[in-house]
Scaffold this active site. Structure first.
Site, PDB file in Angstrom:
ATOM      1  CD  GLN A 130      -6.378  -0.665   2.125  1.00 22.19           C
ATOM      2  OE1 GLN A 130      -6.376  -1.245   1.043  1.00 22.19           O
ATOM      3  NE2 GLN A 130      -7.488  -0.347   2.748  1.00 22.19           N
ATOM      4  N   GLY A 132       1.973  -1.348   0.850  1.00 26.39           N
ATOM      5  CA  GLY A 132       3.286  -1.626   1.400  1.00 26.39           C
ATOM      6  C   GLY A 132       4.345  -0.651   0.941  1.00 26.39           C
ATOM      7  CD  GLU A 197       1.269  -2.848  -4.129  1.00 29.84           C
ATOM      8  OE1 GLU A 197       1.621  -1.722  -4.528  1.00 29.84           O
ATOM      9  OE2 GLU A 197       0.898  -3.070  -2.965  1.00 29.84           O
ATOM     10  CG  HIS A 317      -6.053   3.531  -5.549  1.00 31.95           C
ATOM     11  ND1 HIS A 317      -6.726   2.377  -5.876  1.00 31.95           N
ATOM     12  CD2 HIS A 317      -4.900   3.137  -4.966  1.00 31.95           C
ATOM     13  CE1 HIS A 317      -6.013   1.331  -5.500  1.00 31.95           C
ATOM     14  NE2 HIS A 317      -4.893   1.764  -4.943  1.00 31.95           N
ATOM     15  NE  ARG A 372      -1.561   2.600  -7.183  1.00 31.54           N
ATOM     16  CZ  ARG A 372      -1.242   2.984  -5.961  1.00 31.54           C
ATOM     17  NH1 ARG A 372      -1.141   4.271  -5.685  1.00 31.54           N
ATOM     18  NH2 ARG A 372      -1.019   2.092  -5.010  1.00 31.54           N
ATOM     19  CG  HIS A 433      -4.464   7.042  -3.900  1.00 32.18           C
ATOM     20  ND1 HIS A 433      -4.897   6.655  -2.643  1.00 32.18           N
ATOM     21  CD2 HIS A 433      -3.293   6.386  -4.109  1.00 32.18           C
ATOM     22  CE1 HIS A 433      -4.035   5.806  -2.123  1.00 32.18           C
ATOM     23  NE2 HIS A 433      -3.042   5.636  -2.976  1.00 32.18           N
ATOM     24  NE  ARG A 468       1.889   7.216  -4.963  1.00 36.33           N
ATOM     25  CZ  ARG A 468       1.398   6.097  -4.430  1.00 36.33           C
ATOM     26  NH1 ARG A 468       2.212   5.081  -4.155  1.00 36.33           N
ATOM     27  NH2 ARG A 468       0.121   5.984  -4.163  1.00 36.33           N
TER      28      ARG A 468
END
Length: 659
Positions: A130, A132, A197, A317, A372, A433, A468
């Site tokens: 979702q 980008g 983000e 996630h 995350r 995730h 990541r």
């Protein structure tokens, strides 16, 4: 001082601390590829493994002239159309996400390409992305800043050379997508709208509302369909790579697949194979990954003697939609959790517990914009302390028009279940995730298996380190798919196949002889075993771990696998038999064991791997986890390669099945 370790794929020169897992019966090594300073000039991801991570050429294969290459491509096309059981291509691409499609479009300029996809071409992790793609496209941003954000998020386990390559080449890869017709959001002044983000110090996320992956996939598939040299094979499940042994080198010659619509085995012989099959999210019961993400690529590569790395780093996630918290509960369980993109927090979304108490500032000074792994652990801690099933993510304080324009897909999905995200908080919970580990790759996507390249989530390039950074996955896939092109082309010039190659390996067999009743029983029991495996992984190998729990998982997974395989073979199943459910479960077992054994080998907490027994970072432990191929035959079906052909310089030895 370097230790040479003999294995089926040659010598791997490493300084190592050896850990031998009880369940997987492989050598697990944490190699000394790291140095006292993580960011050190001149240190490449392939440093210390020069033999296995370089392009090989063989003088046993004569170079083809331009005319003969053209004729070979023509023959391949004819073969593709007429021969149902064996197909010959210059390039075989396993996977139809961004990495596989981008690579296919480039190599198709130099030969015939088979794109082999497990379901429909659009059914990939790319399509579900979702947020980008991150890239330095703003004058106030810099490559150095993107690199630092990546390395900090990766807990300083990233390879600096890889990070620099990806962050430097990323902007050009974005421009190529735009030139191909991908449509991204723009500001009123005509410039790209760049989002921010968690973990990013600048706005650098190129996006198409909250459906970026879908838009990229659309543009790439449209280009693929127009290319006469690319053939897409839908509903072809990759069973195993076809490999031979040339001295100490393992060579890949293609892949066996199962056409799940016709229930026929189809063999693809190719000069080059690109593995771009995605991750292994379905080793857990709650995952944002589509159903096809069952770790097939990592498991196949492991059985084919490829080096695997950093499998302990599973990214959860922090914000998947919690169905239990919706006003109207879904009538049936989802196959994969619905993702609430990182960009919601990047746009000002705030996390609350069920008493509407904001909790992230008490865990990290970056609050909701922390990486995350930090956010996922914080939510996990809140849920355990408060004995609750989910937390709340609130974006409703932002203007309604802005919310709807930025997150139309999320708003629509929530509204289906009676939730208006412009007025109400979203119930969220962590979900598996992304796999930061995978098949170890060099800077051009090369592996230690000659003729086998990897790109995308299935690869471990050194970019992500221990965690990541948001929106770096699509970027990595684009960069490495492009970097693998030229060495692949070079390799084809010194490699020749013919129709006799296909006869080197016996074919997998379909279990039709067992009868429908037995097959139905096997499928039912296999599904039950899969659920049990996922429950073990969620309970014992989740966001927070301990040595005791990991050892329990290792023991229970080993027992469950043995019980399942015993049941299969008691029902008349044979080692060469294949079926979709059985082969997927085989791969899930293999990947689960790799994750558990790698986690047990890391005696520190770093990034996504957090263990209460070693809760702190240890500088001496800042090393990649390396899983080497073993020359010994594994005693489990999930870790055993079905077919491997021994090639001698002067003669071909009859094929044997490893059992």
């Amino acid at each position: 001082m370097a230790t040479s370790i003999a294995s089926g794929s040659g010598l791997l020169h490493l300084r190592e601390t050896v850990y031998r897992g009880q369940g997987c019966k492989r050598a697990y090594l944490v190699s000394s590829i790291g140095t006292p300073k993580c960011i050190q000039k001149g240190l490449s991801w392939s440093h210390g493994v020069p033999k296995i991570l370089r392009i090989h050429t063989s003088n046993r294969f004569q170079s083809l002239t331009n005319d003969s290459r053209h004729e070979h491509r023509r023959t391949a096309i004819i073969s593709c159309l007429r021969d149902g059981s064996t197909k010959y291509f210059d390039f075989a691409v396993i996977g139809s996400g961004v990495a596989g499609l981008r690579y296919a479009l480039e190599v198709a300029k130099h030969g015939t390409v088979a794109v082999i996809t497990k379901a429909e071409p659009h059914e990939s992790n790319t399509n579900y992305a979702q947020g980008g793609v991150s890239a330095v496209l703003c004058p106030s941003d810099s490559v150095e800043s993107h690199m630092l954000d990546t390395i900090v998020a990766g807990a300083y386990l990233c390879d600096e050379e890889t990070v620099r390559v990806v962050c430097t080449e990323g902007p050009e890869r974005i421009r190529e997508l735009i030139a191909m017709g991908a449509s991204f959001d723009h500001r009123e002044d005509g410039n790209l709208h760049l989002a921010r983000e968690g973990g990013h110090s600048h706005r650098r996320i190129v996006h198409a509302a909250d459906m970026t992956g879908r838009e990229i996939e659309r543009a790439l598939l449209e280009a693929v369909r127009k290319d006469p040299n690319i053939f897409v094979f839908e509903h072809h499940f990759a069973i195993d790579l076809l490999t031979s042994q040339d001295g100490s080198d393992t060579v890949c010659h293609g892949v066996d697949t199962l056409n799940t619509e016709t229930q026929e085995v189809v063999r693809f012989i190719s000069k080059i194979t690109l593995l771009a099959s995605g991750g292994a999210g379905h080793i857990y019961p709650i995952t944002t990954n589509p159903p096809v993400a069952t770790g097939d690529g990592v498991a196949m590569a492991h059985r084919a003697q490829a080096v695997i790395s950093n499998m302990e780093f599973v990214q959860f996630h922090p914000t998947a939609l919690a169905d239990e918290g919706l006003p109207i509960r879904p009538t049936k369980a989802r196959e994969n959790a619905f993702l609430i993109t990182e960009a919601v927090r990047g746009d000002g979304g705030i996390l609350y517990n069920l008493d509407m108490e904001r909790f992230m500032p008490s865990y990290d000074e970056r609050a909701e914009l922390a990486p995350r792994d930090v956010v996922a652990r914080s939510i996990d801690d809140q849920l355990k302390k408060r004995n609750e099933k989910h937390v709340l993510l609130d974006i409703s304080h932002k203007p309604r028009e802005k919310i709807i324009s930025h997150f139309p897909n999320i708003a629509a999905e929530c509204m289906r279940y009676g939730l208006d995200i412009t007025r109400q908080p979203i119930p969220v919970v962590p979900a598996a995730h992304y796999m930061c580990g995978g098949v170890r790759a060099g800077l051009q996507g090369e592996t230690n298996v000659r003729g086998l390249y990897v790109a995308g989530e299935v690869a471990c390039t050194g970019l992500h380190g221990a965690n990541r950074l948001a929106s770096n996955s699509l970027l990595e896939a684009l960069v490495f798919a492009r970097r693998a092109v030229q060495p692949s082309i070079d390799h084809t010039k010194s490699f020749r196949t013919d129709q006799s190659t296909s006869r080197w390996w016996p074919r997998p067999t379909m279990p039709k002889s067992l009868g429908n009743t037995v097959l139905n029983n096997i499928i039912q029991r296999t599904r039950e075993v899969r659920d049990e495996l996922q429950s073990i992984m969620w309970e014992y190998v989740g966001i927070v771990r301990s040595t005791t729990r990991l050892q329990t998982a290792e023991k229970r997974i080993g027992e469950l696998e043995l019980e399942w395989e015993t049941y299969l073979f008691q029902q008349g199943w044979e080692p060469t038999m294949v079926g979709l459910e059985a082969c997927e479960t085989r791969n899930l077992f293999c990947c689960a064991k790799l994750v558990v054994s790698s986690a047990l080998a890391r005696h520190e907490s770093r990034g996504l791997h957090y263990t209460i027994d070693f809760p702190h970072l240890e500088e001496s432990k800042r090393l990649p986890t390396i899983i080497l191929p073993s020359s010994s035959v594994s005693d489990t079906w999930s870790s055993r390669q079905l077919h491997r052909q021994q090639i001698c310089q002067k003669s071909v030895v009859p094929a044997k099945i490893s059992i």
